[in-house]
Design a protein around this motif. Structure first.
Motif, mmCIF file in Angstrom:
data_model
loop_
_atom_site.group_PDB
_atom_site.id
_atom_site.type_symbol
_atom_site.label_atom_id
_atom_site.label_comp_id
_atom_site.label_asym_id
_atom_site.label_seq_id
_atom_site.Cartn_x
_atom_site.Cartn_y
_atom_site.Cartn_z
ATOM 1 N N PHE A 156 -0.338 8.275 13.423
ATOM 2 C CA PHE A 156 0.773 8.837 14.197
ATOM 3 C C PHE A 156 0.265 9.745 15.309
ATOM 4 C CE2 PHE A 156 4.838 7.945 12.059
ATOM 5 C CZ PHE A 156 4.369 7.259 10.952
ATOM 6 N N GLY A 157 1.048 9.775 16.393
ATOM 7 C CA GLY A 157 0.799 10.726 17.458
ATOM 8 C C GLY A 157 1.461 12.064 17.149
ATOM 9 N N GLY A 214 -0.314 -6.556 10.020
ATOM 10 C CA GLY A 214 -0.474 -7.020 8.647
ATOM 11 C C GLY A 214 -0.148 -5.929 7.655
ATOM 12 N N VAL A 215 -0.274 -6.243 6.390
ATOM 13 C CA VAL A 215 0.199 -5.338 5.344
ATOM 14 C C VAL A 215 -0.881 -4.424 4.800
ATOM 15 C CG1 VAL A 215 2.057 -6.891 4.694
ATOM 16 C CG2 VAL A 215 -0.169 -7.086 3.562
ATOM 17 N N ARG A 216 -2.065 -4.467 5.370
ATOM 18 C CA ARG A 216 -3.105 -3.599 4.847
ATOM 19 C C ARG A 216 -3.444 -2.446 5.783
ATOM 20 N NH1 ARG A 216 -5.537 -5.515 0.525
ATOM 21 N NH2 ARG A 216 -7.446 -4.323 0.833
ATOM 22 N N GLY A 217 -2.770 -2.444 6.960
ATOM 23 C CA GLY A 217 -3.149 -1.460 7.963
ATOM 24 C C GLY A 217 -2.609 -0.074 7.710
ATOM 25 N N GLU A 218 -3.444 0.913 7.961
ATOM 26 C CA GLU A 218 -3.064 2.318 7.871
ATOM 27 C C GLU A 218 -2.383 2.705 9.174
ATOM 28 O OE1 GLU A 218 -6.435 4.701 7.027
ATOM 29 O OE2 GLU A 218 -5.336 6.591 6.906
ATOM 30 N N GLN A 219 -1.250 3.399 9.075
ATOM 31 C CA GLN A 219 -0.557 3.823 10.288
ATOM 32 C C GLN A 219 -1.066 5.190 10.722
ATOM 33 O OE1 GLN A 219 3.673 3.452 10.795
ATOM 34 N NE2 GLN A 219 3.746 1.462 9.769
ATOM 35 N N LEU A 245 4.496 0.787 1.808
ATOM 36 C CA LEU A 245 4.753 -0.453 2.541
ATOM 37 C C LEU A 245 5.201 -1.460 1.480
ATOM 38 C CD1 LEU A 245 4.552 -1.541 5.451
ATOM 39 C CD2 LEU A 245 2.381 -2.569 4.796
ATOM 40 N N GLN A 300 -4.521 0.903 -1.265
ATOM 41 C CA GLN A 300 -4.057 -0.480 -1.274
ATOM 42 C C GLN A 300 -3.526 -0.816 -2.665
ATOM 43 O OE1 GLN A 300 -3.814 -2.045 1.463
ATOM 44 N NE2 GLN A 300 -5.282 -1.084 2.843
ATOM 45 N N LEU A 331 -4.901 6.416 2.136
ATOM 46 C CA LEU A 331 -4.209 5.141 2.019
ATOM 47 C C LEU A 331 -4.736 4.445 0.775
ATOM 48 C CD1 LEU A 331 -2.497 2.745 3.242
ATOM 49 C CD2 LEU A 331 -4.621 1.992 4.300
ATOM 50 N N GLN A 381 0.743 5.348 1.431
ATOM 51 C CA GLN A 381 0.034 6.259 2.306
ATOM 52 C C GLN A 381 0.568 7.678 2.096
ATOM 53 O OE1 GLN A 381 -0.106 4.461 6.213
ATOM 54 N NE2 GLN A 381 -1.425 6.043 7.053
ATOM 55 N N TYR A 431 9.314 6.017 15.934
ATOM 56 C CA TYR A 431 10.111 6.643 14.883
ATOM 57 C C TYR A 431 10.880 7.815 15.484
ATOM 58 C CZ TYR A 431 7.194 4.407 11.222
ATOM 59 O OH TYR A 431 6.547 3.518 10.395
ATOM 60 N N ASN A 461 0.832 -1.189 0.000
ATOM 61 C CA ASN A 461 0.000 0.000 0.000
ATOM 62 C C ASN A 461 0.868 1.241 0.000
ATOM 63 O OD1 ASN A 461 0.598 0.851 2.784
ATOM 64 N ND2 ASN A 461 -0.694 -0.842 3.450
ATOM 65 N N LEU A 463 8.278 10.087 17.363
ATOM 66 C CA LEU A 463 6.901 9.839 16.957
ATOM 67 C C LEU A 463 6.513 8.401 17.250
ATOM 68 C CD1 LEU A 463 7.171 11.581 13.492
ATOM 69 C CD2 LEU A 463 5.758 12.399 15.378
#
Lengths: 113, 113
Positions: B104-105, B97-102, A93, A51, A49, A34, B35, A32, B90
């Protein structure tokens, strides 16, 4: 080494003009991509995001496309406003990078009123 | 709620001090990240926790010690830091997994004197 590149590093446009931000990556095996926005001294805000199975995503004035064959993603921001001034980062990613986000260097955007 | 919180916002510490950074999320994410970001550079990955276990350490010096006491909390313990460790730290979280959106704080601005 897997790389993500953003050109130009900085961009200045008059208010109302459409923004086109570019991101290129060297490996088409991407899970993906982002797009983030970062204001000075702040954290990253996730914008969109995409995919690997998708060609584009849209949210309000933002539209992001993904072309794996050419290794490119583009973020379009319609009718730019001074509040859009920020640094925009893309991150992929990428399988070959150990399933870790690989960031581009960012594009600093200034929208002049 | 897509919020990742970090405390403190700012931290100034001497090279002999021991301090800790804290990160919290309540999105049910089981992957959490630290990070480091220097000025005008993209974030650099330090550590990844997956299901509360350390899965990636990007060869970070031992003066940085991560801890994930439960699925919502991530700490970074600091000891005997150097001035070059001054940066924005950060925290991020995502689904495993490979589809998740990250997400951030807002970051902790660390200054080592």
């Amino acid at each position: 080494k897997q790389e993500v590149t953003q050109i130009p590093a900085a961009l200045s446009v008059p208010e109302g003009e459409n923004l086109v931000l570019n991101c290129s990556f060297t490996d088409s095996a991407i899970y993906n991509l982002q797009w983030f926005r970062q204001d000075p001294g702040k954290g990253l805000t996730s914008l969109l995001l995409i995919q690997s199975s998708q060609r584009e995503q849209t949210s309000g004035r933002l539209n992001a496309s993904l072309d794996k064959s050419s290794g490119r993603s583009t973020l379009y921001i319609a009718a730019s406003q001074p509040g859009d001034s920020a640094t925009y980062l893309c991150a992929g990613l990428i399988k070959a990078a150990g399933n870790k986000l690989t960031f581009g260097g960012g594009t600093r955007v200034l929208v002049k009123p | 709620d897509t919020e990742v919180t970090q405390t403190p916002k700012h931290l100034v510490m001497g090279m002999t001090n021991k301090k800790s950074l804290k990160c919290e999320q309540h999105m049910g994410h089981r992957a959490m990240y630290w990070y480091k970001q220097k000025a005008k550079k993209p974030p650099e990955l330090m550590f990844v926790y997956s299901y509360e276990k350390l899965s990636i350490n990007e060869s970070v010096p031992s003066r940085f010690s991560p801890e994930c006491p439960n699925s919502s909390l991530l700490n970074l313990h600091l000891h005997a830091l150097q001035p070059e460790d001054s940066a924005l730290y950060l925290c991020a979280s995502s689904q495993v997994g490979v589809r998740g959106e990250q997400y951030f704080g807002p970051g902790t601005r660390l200054t080592v004197t």
